[in-house]
Structures are given as C-alpha cells and as structure tokens.
Design a protein around this motif. Structure first.
Motif, mmCIF file in Angstrom:
data_model
loop_
_atom_site.group_PDB
_atom_site.id
_atom_site.type_symbol
_atom_site.label_atom_id
_atom_site.label_comp_id
_atom_site.label_asym_id
_atom_site.label_seq_id
_atom_site.Cartn_x
_atom_site.Cartn_y
_atom_site.Cartn_z
ATOM 1 N N VAL A 143 0.843 -1.203 0.000
ATOM 2 C CA VAL A 143 0.000 0.000 0.000
ATOM 3 C C VAL A 143 0.878 1.253 0.000
ATOM 4 O O VAL A 143 0.595 2.230 -0.706
ATOM 5 C CB VAL A 143 -0.954 0.008 1.211
ATOM 6 C CG1 VAL A 143 -1.738 1.316 1.271
ATOM 7 C CG2 VAL A 143 -1.912 -1.173 1.133
ATOM 8 N N GLY A 144 1.964 1.227 0.787
ATOM 9 C CA GLY A 144 2.881 2.362 0.820
ATOM 10 C C GLY A 144 3.546 2.600 -0.521
ATOM 11 O O GLY A 144 3.736 3.749 -0.945
ATOM 12 N N ALA A 145 3.899 1.508 -1.206
ATOM 13 C CA ALA A 145 4.521 1.625 -2.527
ATOM 14 C C ALA A 145 3.549 2.246 -3.526
ATOM 15 O O ALA A 145 3.942 3.067 -4.367
ATOM 16 C CB ALA A 145 4.985 0.257 -3.016
ATOM 17 N N SER A 172 4.034 2.006 8.866
ATOM 18 C CA SER A 172 2.712 2.039 8.248
ATOM 19 C C SER A 172 2.875 2.343 6.760
ATOM 20 O O SER A 172 3.972 2.689 6.304
ATOM 21 C CB SER A 172 1.878 3.144 8.903
ATOM 22 O OG SER A 172 2.480 4.409 8.616
ATOM 23 N N PRO A 173 1.800 2.251 5.976
ATOM 24 C CA PRO A 173 1.895 2.633 4.564
ATOM 25 C C PRO A 173 2.407 4.057 4.359
ATOM 26 O O PRO A 173 3.176 4.322 3.430
ATOM 27 C CB PRO A 173 0.454 2.471 4.073
ATOM 28 C CG PRO A 173 -0.100 1.378 4.918
ATOM 29 C CD PRO A 173 0.500 1.616 6.280
ATOM 30 N N LYS A 174 1.998 4.982 5.221
ATOM 31 C CA LYS A 174 2.479 6.365 5.116
ATOM 32 C C LYS A 174 3.980 6.430 5.307
ATOM 33 O O LYS A 174 4.681 7.154 4.587
ATOM 34 C CB LYS A 174 1.778 7.244 6.155
ATOM 35 C CG LYS A 174 2.224 8.696 6.134
ATOM 36 C CD LYS A 174 1.516 9.518 7.195
ATOM 37 C CE LYS A 174 2.012 10.961 7.197
ATOM 38 N NZ LYS A 174 1.322 11.772 8.243
ATOM 39 N N ALA A 175 4.495 5.685 6.278
ATOM 40 C CA ALA A 175 5.938 5.667 6.524
ATOM 41 C C ALA A 175 6.680 5.051 5.345
ATOM 42 O O ALA A 175 7.737 5.548 4.942
ATOM 43 C CB ALA A 175 6.239 4.890 7.802
ATOM 44 N N LEU A 178 10.292 5.798 0.626
ATOM 45 C CA LEU A 178 10.594 5.720 -0.807
ATOM 46 C C LEU A 178 10.868 7.105 -1.389
ATOM 47 O O LEU A 178 11.746 7.277 -2.238
ATOM 48 C CB LEU A 178 9.438 5.051 -1.548
ATOM 49 C CG LEU A 178 9.261 3.558 -1.274
ATOM 50 C CD1 LEU A 178 7.929 3.056 -1.825
ATOM 51 C CD2 LEU A 178 10.413 2.749 -1.858
ATOM 52 N N LEU A 179 10.143 8.103 -0.913
ATOM 53 C CA LEU A 179 10.376 9.466 -1.391
ATOM 54 C C LEU A 179 11.730 9.991 -0.908
ATOM 55 O O LEU A 179 12.415 10.731 -1.626
ATOM 56 C CB LEU A 179 9.247 10.398 -0.926
ATOM 57 C CG LEU A 179 7.852 10.067 -1.473
ATOM 58 C CD1 LEU A 179 6.826 11.068 -0.962
ATOM 59 C CD2 LEU A 179 7.856 10.046 -2.999
ATOM 60 N N LEU A 180 12.126 9.602 0.300
ATOM 61 C CA LEU A 180 13.460 9.964 0.790
ATOM 62 C C LEU A 180 14.533 9.281 -0.055
ATOM 63 O O LEU A 180 15.563 9.885 -0.374
ATOM 64 C CB LEU A 180 13.610 9.561 2.259
ATOM 65 C CG LEU A 180 14.990 9.771 2.889
ATOM 66 C CD1 LEU A 180 15.422 11.235 2.811
ATOM 67 C CD2 LEU A 180 14.996 9.299 4.353
#
Length: 312
Positions: free
Chosen positions: A19-21, A284-287, A292-294
């Motif tokens: 979900v985070g991806a 979590s998905p948000k983390a 990935l953005l970092l």
C-alpha cells in the motif's frame, strides 16, 4: 531511477509495504520505477487487490524473509534468496539506485558494509535520524545505533557525513555542527568527546560550533548533532517516547507531532556506496511512502558522490 523496496520487511509487511509503494508511486515521476523484492506473485496479487496496476512496478522474486530476531550476519549469508540479500545484490550490480527496508536493521547494516561496502576513506558508516526543532524545521542526529563504541576519528567523520547530508539532501546551507556533551566548555566530557572536540575544531570541512548539551537538541543551536551510537540510540528512543506519551495523554501539538516517525519514513545509513534507508519495524503505509520518497531525494541529490569527493 529505480528505487528498491523490501516488500517483506516490517511487522506489517507485505500489506503495509504494498500500500505504501502504491502511495509513493502516485508522487513519483513517470521515469521512476519501484522495484519490489519479495514473493512476486503475492506482490502482484496484493497490488491488484489494492486497486493498483502491477505493470507499473518491477519485481525480483525473493521469497525468503530475514525476521527481526535472526542474527544479521548469519541470515544475510545463509539466506541468499531473502528480500534483503537480493536487494543488496541488485544494488551492488547497479540494477537499482537505492534500497529501502523496514526489516531487520542489523541485516541492512551488514548488507551495506559487506555488499556495497563503505566509501573509501570512511572508517564506519553511521545511521542518522531527524530531530525536529521547536520553532521550525529539523536537524540531524548521528550516530543512533550503528556504532556503540566509537573512536574520535569516527565522530569527526560523522560530522562530515551529517553536514553533507544536511547541505545536499535537506537543503541547509553551511549547517552548524555540534558535539553532544555534558557541558559547553571545551574541556568538558569524557576521553572520547574531549579528543573528538579537538579534531572537529580543526576540521575545515564542517562548520563546527562546539559542544551541545542535551537541552539544546531541539533548538536552533545546531543543525547536525554528533555522538556515539550508544548515546544516540538512547536519545532516539527517548525522543520517540515523547510522541507516544502525547498520544496517550490526548495532547495535540504540532511540535510533538513532528516526532512521529511516519513523517520521515526512515533513517539513512551514511557512508556507504549507495543510498540505503532503514525504516521503523512498525512502519505504516504512510511511513513506507515517505521512505521511498526519501530514497528518491537521496538519489537525485548525488549525495554519495559528494561523500566520495569529500573523502578523496
């Protein structure tokens, strides 16, 4: 750009990682690809169930997982088909530009040091973490766990690694560097901090401003705070407890909200030959998305090349 993600890493994987991806994919450019390391068929199925398109991802079939309780060195060697081992193999071969995982931190550190290796001249890599400032913005604290015992030369190098990260990834011009100590005076501290102070004072690659006491950590006093990994890990775990305490007390405040690990996604391992990010085990998905953005930001900044130049 190809960003590698350990789909099996973390307490809530692979649900949270998939979900985070998908959330991260929505914020990446069309030229960026996320490479998922895990059970390929399972990943594709979960992407479809979440309403995503598996063709937007690349995959490396790595069905084995290194659990949080396994011995890092043994697991990396004995599980070549694990998601972490495969991830570092791809990173070493240049098939991905970065690798991130919310899995076994020790295995991520071992993989970094023995697969892609430290940058020549760097004595030991360090793990860094973001520390919020009371007024606005944030600083950087390192090391927070990679090196429990340190030599003065290592702390002096951590200062360079942290300064370069703040400058090129966080966008802080001429970041101020402080040495965590029990007093502001130059002669205060133990053998490690006294000797480190002398080295950092003469280091022309950093903007060293002297010792920093614990009460100054969340102020504008410095941008980069340096300490050994033992001290840093104690500080990190204490800081994490602030956010948990405010939640339990029902206290809402922007400053304490910035202690939420989800905002930052993960912590970088600095001093190795490619961008490597370690996420919290409970990510979590948000983390995962922010991790990935970092990863993307570290690749775009050419941070690793900046370290190579500094240590040449």
């Amino acid at each position: 750009m190809k960003i590698g993600l350990d789909a099996l890493g973390g307490d809530h994987a692979p649900e949270s990682t998939i979900v985070g991806a998908l959330k991260a994919l929505a914020e990446l450019s069309l030229e960026d690809r996320i490479v998922l390391f895990g059970d390929e068929e399972d990943c594709k199925r979960r992407i479809q169930e979440a309403g995503g398109d598996s063709s937007k991802f690349d995959f490396c079939h790595a069905p084995e997982n290194i659990s949080m309780h396994e011995h890092p060195t043994k697991a990396v060697v004995q599980k070549p088909n694990s998601s972490i081992s495969k991830g570092f193999s791809y990173l070493q071969e240049g098939k991905i530009d970065s690798f991130a995982s919310a899995g076994n931190t020790g295995a991520m550190l071992v993989g970094s040091m023995f697969t892609i290796k430290t940058i020549p001249g760097v004595l030991r890599p360090a793990i860094a973490t973001v520390v919020p400032k009371l007024k606005n913005g944030s600083g950087l604290l390192l090391d927070v766990g990679a090196n429990a015992d340190c030599k003065p030369e290592m702390l002096n190098q951590f200062a360079v690694l942290g300064s370069l990260y703040c400058q090129h990834v966080a966008g802080i011009d001429n970041p101020k560097v402080g040495l965590i100590n029990i007093g502001e005076e130059e002669e205060k501290g133990n053998h490690l901090t006294i000797a480190s102070y002398a080295l950092m004072k003469e280091n022309e690659k950093i903007n060293f401003i002297g010792n920093a006491e614990g009460r100054e950590l969340f102020t504008e006093y410095a941008d980069v705070y340096i300490c050994d990994g033992y001290t840093g890990n104690v500080i990190l775990k204490l800081a994490e407890s602030f956010y948990v305490a405010t939640l339990k007390k029902g206290f809402k405040d922007d400053f304490f909200d910035r202690f939420n690990y989800e905002r930052y996604g993960g912590t970088p391992i600095l001093g190795v030959n490619a961008p490597v990010i370690v996420g919290h085990g409970i990510s979590s998905p948000k983390a995962i998305k922010n991790m990935l953005l970092l990863s993307r930001d570290m690749v775009k900044s050419n941070y690793v090349d900046k370290i190579r130049s500094a240590f040449n």
